[in-house]
Design a protein around this motif. Structure first.
Motif, mmCIF file in Angstrom:
data_model
loop_
_atom_site.group_PDB
_atom_site.id
_atom_site.type_symbol
_atom_site.label_atom_id
_atom_site.label_comp_id
_atom_site.label_asym_id
_atom_site.label_seq_id
_atom_site.Cartn_x
_atom_site.Cartn_y
_atom_site.Cartn_z
ATOM 1 N N ALA A 135 2.825 1.729 11.627
ATOM 2 C CA ALA A 135 2.860 0.404 11.018
ATOM 3 C C ALA A 135 2.979 0.508 9.500
ATOM 4 O O ALA A 135 3.700 -0.276 8.874
ATOM 5 C CB ALA A 135 1.605 -0.376 11.397
ATOM 6 N N ALA A 136 2.292 1.476 8.905
ATOM 7 C CA ALA A 136 2.368 1.662 7.454
ATOM 8 C C ALA A 136 3.801 1.988 7.030
ATOM 9 O O ALA A 136 4.300 1.477 6.016
ATOM 10 C CB ALA A 136 1.413 2.764 7.016
ATOM 11 N N ARG A 137 4.471 2.811 7.809
ATOM 12 C CA ARG A 137 5.860 3.148 7.489
ATOM 13 C C ARG A 137 6.773 1.944 7.696
ATOM 14 O O ARG A 137 7.639 1.648 6.873
ATOM 15 C CB ARG A 137 6.315 4.307 8.373
ATOM 16 C CG ARG A 137 5.686 5.645 7.994
ATOM 17 C CD ARG A 137 6.051 6.732 8.980
ATOM 18 N NE ARG A 137 5.574 8.044 8.543
ATOM 19 C CZ ARG A 137 5.589 9.131 9.294
ATOM 20 N NH1 ARG A 137 6.050 9.067 10.542
ATOM 21 N NH2 ARG A 137 5.134 10.278 8.818
ATOM 22 N N GLU A 138 6.571 1.237 8.802
ATOM 23 C CA GLU A 138 7.404 0.072 9.107
ATOM 24 C C GLU A 138 7.255 -1.016 8.054
ATOM 25 O O GLU A 138 8.249 -1.614 7.619
ATOM 26 C CB GLU A 138 7.009 -0.484 10.481
ATOM 27 C CG GLU A 138 7.711 -1.780 10.847
ATOM 28 C CD GLU A 138 7.050 -2.475 12.018
ATOM 29 O OE1 GLU A 138 7.299 -3.680 12.196
ATOM 30 O OE2 GLU A 138 6.276 -1.828 12.757
ATOM 31 N N GLY A 179 0.770 11.451 6.916
ATOM 32 C CA GLY A 179 1.362 10.275 6.312
ATOM 33 C C GLY A 179 1.801 10.564 4.894
ATOM 34 O O GLY A 179 1.778 11.706 4.427
ATOM 35 N N VAL A 180 2.204 9.517 4.182
ATOM 36 C CA VAL A 180 2.574 9.678 2.778
ATOM 37 C C VAL A 180 1.330 10.099 1.995
ATOM 38 O O VAL A 180 0.271 9.489 2.135
ATOM 39 C CB VAL A 180 3.133 8.356 2.208
ATOM 40 C CG1 VAL A 180 3.368 8.477 0.706
ATOM 41 C CG2 VAL A 180 4.424 7.979 2.913
ATOM 42 N N PRO A 181 1.404 11.164 1.205
ATOM 43 C CA PRO A 181 0.222 11.609 0.449
ATOM 44 C C PRO A 181 -0.135 10.612 -0.652
ATOM 45 O O PRO A 181 0.627 10.426 -1.594
ATOM 46 C CB PRO A 181 0.648 12.964 -0.126
ATOM 47 C CG PRO A 181 2.140 12.933 -0.135
ATOM 48 C CD PRO A 181 2.560 12.064 0.999
ATOM 49 N N ALA A 210 -4.689 12.897 -1.755
ATOM 50 C CA ALA A 210 -3.824 13.859 -1.088
ATOM 51 C C ALA A 210 -2.617 14.163 -1.967
ATOM 52 O O ALA A 210 -1.765 14.965 -1.593
ATOM 53 C CB ALA A 210 -3.364 13.299 0.264
ATOM 54 N N ALA A 211 -2.538 13.491 -3.131
ATOM 55 C CA ALA A 211 -1.473 13.737 -4.105
ATOM 56 C C ALA A 211 -1.968 14.744 -5.139
ATOM 57 O O ALA A 211 -3.100 15.225 -5.073
ATOM 58 C CB ALA A 211 -1.072 12.426 -4.777
ATOM 59 N N LYS A 212 -1.123 15.051 -6.125
ATOM 60 C CA LYS A 212 -1.519 15.999 -7.167
ATOM 61 C C LYS A 212 -2.599 15.412 -8.067
ATOM 62 O O LYS A 212 -3.386 16.137 -8.657
ATOM 63 C CB LYS A 212 -0.297 16.405 -8.007
ATOM 64 C CG LYS A 212 0.665 17.344 -7.289
ATOM 65 C CD LYS A 212 1.747 17.833 -8.234
ATOM 66 C CE LYS A 212 2.704 18.792 -7.535
ATOM 67 N NZ LYS A 212 2.029 20.005 -7.045
ATOM 68 N N LEU A 235 -9.914 -1.678 -6.096
ATOM 69 C CA LEU A 235 -9.362 -0.649 -5.226
ATOM 70 C C LEU A 235 -8.043 -0.177 -5.823
ATOM 71 O O LEU A 235 -7.211 -1.000 -6.220
ATOM 72 C CB LEU A 235 -9.119 -1.200 -3.817
ATOM 73 C CG LEU A 235 -10.316 -1.815 -3.093
ATOM 74 C CD1 LEU A 235 -9.875 -2.314 -1.711
ATOM 75 C CD2 LEU A 235 -11.445 -0.814 -2.956
ATOM 76 N N ALA A 236 -7.870 1.112 -5.915
ATOM 77 C CA ALA A 236 -6.625 1.679 -6.445
ATOM 78 C C ALA A 236 -5.978 2.553 -5.386
ATOM 79 O O ALA A 236 -6.655 3.315 -4.691
ATOM 80 C CB ALA A 236 -6.904 2.508 -7.697
ATOM 81 N N LEU A 237 -4.684 2.409 -5.244
ATOM 82 C CA LEU A 237 -3.919 3.189 -4.269
ATOM 83 C C LEU A 237 -2.592 3.558 -4.917
ATOM 84 O O LEU A 237 -2.013 2.750 -5.653
ATOM 85 C CB LEU A 237 -3.677 2.372 -2.997
ATOM 86 C CG LEU A 237 -3.020 3.101 -1.829
ATOM 87 C CD1 LEU A 237 -4.051 3.956 -1.098
ATOM 88 C CD2 LEU A 237 -2.397 2.108 -0.859
ATOM 89 N N GLY A 238 -2.116 4.758 -4.653
ATOM 90 C CA GLY A 238 -0.831 5.126 -5.231
ATOM 91 C C GLY A 238 -0.296 6.431 -4.698
ATOM 92 O O GLY A 238 -0.903 7.073 -3.832
ATOM 93 N N CYS A 239 0.858 6.820 -5.219
ATOM 94 C CA CYS A 239 1.528 8.036 -4.765
ATOM 95 C C CYS A 239 2.382 8.580 -5.898
ATOM 96 O O CYS A 239 2.616 7.906 -6.907
ATOM 97 C CB CYS A 239 2.405 7.746 -3.548
ATOM 98 S SG CYS A 239 3.798 6.644 -3.915
ATOM 99 N N GLU A 240 2.850 9.800 -5.729
ATOM 100 C CA GLU A 240 3.807 10.349 -6.683
ATOM 101 C C GLU A 240 5.124 9.578 -6.556
ATOM 102 O O GLU A 240 5.460 9.065 -5.480
ATOM 103 C CB GLU A 240 4.027 11.839 -6.406
ATOM 104 C CG GLU A 240 2.787 12.681 -6.676
ATOM 105 C CD GLU A 240 2.985 14.141 -6.309
ATOM 106 O OE1 GLU A 240 4.120 14.639 -6.468
ATOM 107 O OE2 GLU A 240 2.016 14.779 -5.858
ATOM 108 N N VAL A 241 5.856 9.491 -7.646
ATOM 109 C CA VAL A 241 7.061 8.671 -7.694
ATOM 110 C C VAL A 241 8.085 9.105 -6.643
ATOM 111 O O VAL A 241 8.854 8.286 -6.130
ATOM 112 C CB VAL A 241 7.676 8.710 -9.113
ATOM 113 C CG1 VAL A 241 9.091 8.180 -9.118
ATOM 114 C CG2 VAL A 241 6.819 7.893 -10.060
#
Length: 470
Positions: free
Chosen positions: A283-286, A319-321, A339-341, A402-408
C-alpha cells in the motif's frame, strides 16, 4: 543506484559460517579464489559487483541485506562518541573507524557504552547529584537508553514477532474488515476476553481485570488508539512467550530494562498486527507514501504509520529506507530510527535548521524540506504536528512533531516530492545532526561550538558568530 565500494568482510564471513563452509568450498561456490575470499573477509579488498551477484544467486540473499545500514548506524554512534574532547589526544580517521566497525563491532559497542557511562558520571558530578558515591551504578546507562539502543542496533525490526503478527493479521483479514471489530472479536472468541468502555474518563488508557477477563478502555480514546490498545492485549496473550524469550536473550543489566523492552516488543507486535508487513508495504508503494491515505486505509494513526514505515527492514523484502523521528517542543528526540544514511545525534537536540520544528507553527499541514547534511548527502524531509492527550476542556494536550524522509535518490517514491526541484542543489537547505558535532563554519543558528574545534575570538571584528572555529 550504482553499487559503490563495499567492504563487508564480516557479513561475508558470517554467511560462510552459517552455511558451515570452508573458505575453499565457499570460494568455489561463488567462483573466486581462496586468496580473494580471504582478502574480502579481512576487508583488504571490496567485493565486486560480480561477487555480489554470485552471493545473491547462490545463497538467495537480497543485495540490500549486504548494504552498510547496520554499519552506518554503528559508525555514526562511534563517530559521535570519539568527537568528545576527552579523545582529542588521538583523533582516528574515518578509515580507522570504518575498520573497527567492519571488523570488530563488539569493540565499537563497548567504546560507545564506556562513553555513555563517562557522560552520565560527568553530568551527575556537574549537577552535584546526591547519588554520587553509589559505586558502579553511575557508570551504567539508564534502562530506557539500554532499550533504545537495542532497537536501534537491530534495525528496528524484530523478525519473529513481525512474522507472527502478519500471520494473525492475515487470519483476521486486517486491512479488509473493520479493524476494531476484528480485534475485539478475536480477543473474545480466542481468549474469552471482553472489551468494554470504562466508566472513568481520566488519564487511564486501559485496564485489564484478569479475574473477570475484561479489558476496559478509556471511553474517549480515538478509534486508532483504541485499536492499538486492543492489539497490545493481543500481543500479551498471543506472543507473550516469544516476547519474554527475546527480551531475556538480550542480556540487559537490569530488570527494569527488560521490562521496558517487553513493553517495546508488545508495541512492536501491535504495530505489526495493525499494519501487516506485506499488505502495508504494498500500500505504501501504491499510494507513494501518502501518509493521510495510509492512515485512512488501515485505520491507524499518523504516528503508527510513520513508525511502521521505519520498520520495513525484512531481509529480502525491504521497503524504502526512511528515517523517522518524534520530537517534542523543546527539540528533544523522543523516538528515532534511520534506515537511511542520516543518523540522529544520541545526545543534544536536533538541528534548528531542520524544518521539523516549523511543524509546531503549522498544525494540520505537511512541512516539506530539501536538506543536505555536511557529508554531502541530500534528503527529502516531511514533518507534521500531532497532538496526544485526554479529551475535554481540562485535559492536557501534548504536541509532538513527526519527521519522515529519505535520501533524494528514493524521493520519487514519495508523493510529497512531485513539485520539488530535486535536481537543483541550491534548493537544499544545509542542516546538521547536532551543533556539538557539526563542523559547518558560519551557521547563523549554531547553539554551541563543535566539541572538537578550537575557538578564536577577534575583539576587533565580528561575523555571524562571535568567534571563529579552527
Amino acid at each position: 543506484m550504482a553499487i559503490g565500494k563495499l567492504y563487508i568482510g564480516r557479513k561475508v564471513r558470517e554467511l560462510r559460517q552459517q552455511n558451515k563452509a570452508t573458505q575453499a568450498r565457499f570460494a568455489e561456490s561463488i567462483g573466486i579464489s581462496v586468496s580473494y575470499l580471504n582478502q574480502i573477509e579481512n576487508n583488504q579488498r571490496p567485493v565486486s559487483a560480480a561477487v555480489l551477484l554470485a552471493l545473491a544467486e547462490r545463497y538467495r540473499i537480497d543485495l540490500a541485506d549486504l548494504s552498510g545500514g547496520e554499519d552506518d548506524r554503528l559508525l555514526s554512534a562511534l563517530s559521535e562518541a570519539l568527537a568528545d574532547p576527552m579523545f582529542q589526544a588521538w583523533t582516528p580517521t574515518l578509515k580507522d573507524m570504518k575498520m573497527v566497525v567492519q571488523n570488530a563491532p563488539g569493540i565499537a559497542h563497548a567504546l560507545i557504552a564506556c562513553h555513555q557511562a563517562y557522560r552520565h558520571n560527568s553530568e551527575q558530578i556537574a549537577s552535584l547529584d546526591q547519588s554520587l558515591g553509589q559505586g558502579t551504578a553511575l557508570a551504567e546507562n539508564t534502562p530506557y537508553e539500554e532499550v533504545r539502543d537495542y532497537f536501534h542496533f537491530v534495525d528496528n525490526y524484530v523478525h519473529e514477532l513481525d512474522l507472527q503478527a502478519e500471520k494473525l493479521a492475515t487470519r483476521l483479514g486486517i486491512g479488509e474488515v473493520d479493524l476494531n471489530a476484528a480485534l475485539t472479536g478475536f480477543l473474545e472468541e480466542a481468549h474469552d476476553i471482553r472489551v468494554i468502555r470504562a466508566a472513568r474518563g481520566d488519564d487511564m488508557i486501559r485496564h485489564y481485570d484478569a479475574d473477570a477477563r475484561v479489558l476496559s478502555l478509556n471511553p474517549y480514546l480515538p478509534a486508532q488508539t483504541r485499536a492499538f490498545q486492543i492489539a497490545m492485549k493481543i500481543a500479551q496473550v498471543e506472543a507473550g512467550a516469544a516476547i519474554d524469550a527475546i527480551a531475556g536473550a538480550v542480556g540487559f543489566r537490569t530488570a527494569e530494562a527488560r521490562e521496558i523492552c517487553t513493553i517495546g516488543l508488545q508495541n512492536y507486535f501491535a504495530g505489526a498486527l495493525v499494519l501487516p508487513y506485506r499488505r502495508f508495504m504494498d500500500a505504501a508503494r501504491e499510494l507513494r507514501h501518502d501518509l493521510d491515505l495510509l492512515t485512512a486505509r488501515f485505520g491507524a494513526s499518523l504516528e503508527q504509520v510513520c513508525h511502521r514505515l521505519s520498520t520495513l527492514q525484512r531481509p529480502g523484502m525491504k521497503g524504502v529506507p526512511v528515517f523517522f523521528a518524534k520530537i517534542d517542543r523543546a527539540g528533544n528526540i523522543i523516538k528515532r530510527h534511520s534506515a537511511a544514511k542520516l543518523q540522529f545525534a544520541r545526545f543534544g537536540s536536533a538541528c534548528p535548521l531542520w524544518k521539523v520544528h516549523q511543524a509546531f507553527e503549522m498544525p494540520g499541514r505537511i512541512v516539506r524540506q530539501l536538506a543536505e547534511t555536511p557529508d554531502g548527502v541530500r534528503y527529502l524531509s516531511v514533518a507534521l504536528q500531532v497532538s496526544k492527550g485526554g479529551r475535554g476542556f481540562r485535559q492536557s494536550q501534548q504536541q509532538y512533531a513527526l519527521a519522515l524522509g529519505c535520501e533524494v535518490s528514493y524521493a520519487e517514491n514519495f508523493v510529497y516530492a512531485d513539485d520539488m526541484d530535486l535536481g537543483n542543489r541550491a534548493a537544499f537547505d544545509p542542516i546538521g545532526i547536532s551543533c556539538r558535532i557539526c563542523e559547518r563554519q558560519n551557521c547563523p543558528s549554531r547553539a554551541m561550538p563543535p566539541v572538537k574545534s578550537r575557538i578564536v575570538v577577534d575583539h576587533e571584528n565580528r561575523d555571524i558568530l562571535p568567534y571563529r572555529l579552527v
